[in-house]
Enzyme design. Structure first.
Site, short mmCIF file in Angstrom:
data_model
loop_
_atom_site.label_atom_id
_atom_site.label_comp_id
_atom_site.label_asym_id
_atom_site.label_seq_id
_atom_site.Cartn_x
_atom_site.Cartn_y
_atom_site.Cartn_z
N SER A 1 -52.32 14.68 -34.74
CA SER A 1 -51.43 14.85 -33.59
C SER A 1 -52.16 14.52 -32.29
CB SER A 1 -50.88 16.28 -33.55
OG SER A 1 -51.84 17.23 -33.11
N PRO B 1 -53.21 17.21 -40.04
CA PRO B 1 -52.10 16.95 -39.11
C PRO B 1 -52.43 17.34 -37.67
CG PRO B 1 -51.24 17.84 -41.15
CD PRO B 1 -52.74 17.93 -41.25
N TYR B 2 -53.18 18.43 -37.48
CA TYR B 2 -53.59 18.79 -36.12
C TYR B 2 -54.38 17.66 -35.48
CZ TYR B 2 -56.69 20.43 -32.48
OH TYR B 2 -57.42 20.51 -31.32
N ALA B 3 -55.42 17.18 -36.17
CA ALA B 3 -56.25 16.13 -35.61
C ALA B 3 -55.44 14.85 -35.40
CB ALA B 3 -57.44 15.86 -36.53
N SER C 1 -51.66 23.61 -39.58
CA SER C 1 -51.10 22.26 -39.46
C SER C 1 -50.91 21.62 -40.83
CB SER C 1 -52.00 21.38 -38.58
OG SER C 1 -53.15 20.91 -39.25
#
Length: 340
Positions: free
Chosen positions: A144, A140-142, A82
């Site tokens: 999202s 970015p994963y978290a 991510s």
């Protein structure tokens, strides 16, 4: 009861589907198989396709008008990826989720269980968090996941849709019957790296020893995937109790309530493996954070759920799954790839 599970051919989604089947609940699986495995859909109602495909979602509801709730597990989940590809992660995890929500609303969905993540939290000085802790995602994963929670909260305030977001800590292990498990024999998560080191005889690489934890390594709350699956069934059955009249959305942490550092995880692995591992410290990966573990009061109070399996139970299960992975999920041959 019938439930639609997006991402139901992935690690978490397929485990939830298995637990549903064992509990007398019929799973309807929707998965595009980008990371999911077709083998995990055997014997299950399965639709291959994307959550953003409105015509497909409409067809699922036309075929199954008795769907009681939706469990939304579909997402990309690798933190370093991510960081390298935030556009791809936001497109897959946020944009497609928004499209999926619009399709669900059109089809009268009123109950949504969202697979969120404990990585959204900023942990306190003692590394514990609860549902009231500050949200401060570091990748970015978290982010999202946090963005999707906000979107769902906004939508739930003005539509019939109610949302229960389950913030997972760190799942490990496999279905006790070894029907499903991780899609890869050695994942890029820490338990996969332990198994890779075990199978190759190499040193286990500890990603950082300078975090402000008791031994300098990252700290996590490791939850057996079968306990995690049980929590989803509890959420299905207790949904209306967890979201009483007037409550449109809420979050619940799913973890054991116990923090384990990477060095402690290694020690536990060495208790169940027949060959102890040695370790070497390497720099943290992009997006890595010190970590956290949860206080579990809300899950017990609203869902009547608590984790029952131990860390060593999960590690034994992960080793058992790795031992049979080739049997369950063989790698495609060149001929398979050539024929599609």
């Amino acid at each position: 009861m019938k439930v639609l599970i997006s991402g139901g051919a992935g690690y978490i989604g397929s485990s939830v589907a298995s637990y549903c089947l064992d509990s007398g609940i019929t799973p309807v699986v929707l998965d595009n198989l980008v990371t999911g495995r077709r083998e995990f859909t055997t014997g299950r109602i399965f639709y291959e396709g994307d959550i953003a495909d409105g015509e497909l979602v409409d067809r699922i509801y036309a075929d199954h008008p008795d769907i009681h709730a939706v469990i939304h597990c579909a997402a990309l989940i690798v933190v370093p990826d991510s960081v390298d590809d935030p556009v791809g992660y936001y497109r897959s995890n946020v944009t497609k989720t928004l499209e999926f929500l619009s399709h669900l609303l059109r089809n009268g969905c009123e109950r949504l269980i969202f697979s969120s993540s404990a990585s959204v939290y900023r942990a306190g000085a003692d590394f514990t968090v609860d549902e009231e802790s500050d949200v401060d995602p570091k990748s970015p994963y978290a982010r999202s996941k946090a963005i999707c929670e906000d979107i769902m909260g906004d939508i739930s305030r003005v539509t019939p849709l109610r949302t229960l977001s389950l913030r997972y800590f760190n799942p490990l292990g496999a279905d006790p019957q070894l029907r499903t498990g991780t899609q890869l024999p050695r994942t890029r998560q820490v338990v996969g790296k332990l198994i890779e080191a075990y199978e190759t005889g190499s040193a286990f690489r500890v990603a950082g020893d300078g975090f402000p934890t008791r031994d300098g390594s990252g700290i996590r709350d490791y939850l057996h995937v079968w306990d995690l699956a049980a929590a989803h069934v509890a959420a299905l059955r207790q949904f209306d109790r967890a979201l009483p009249s007037g409550t449109r959305s809420t979050v619940i942490n799913l973890g054991t309530g116990t923090g384990t550092t990477v060095f402690e995880l290694l020690a536990a692995f060495n208790q169940v493996a027949d060959t102890p591992l040695r370790s070497v410290v390497v720099p943290p990966r992009p997006g890595d954070a010190p970590g956290a573990f949860t206080r579990t009061d809300r899950a017990e109070r609203l869902l009547g759920w608590r984790a029952e399996r131990t860390l060593t139970d999960g590690l034994r299960s992960a080793l058992a799954w790795a031992a049979v992975w080739d049997e369950h999920l063989p790698e495609p041959t060149p001929e398979d790839l050539a024929t599609g």
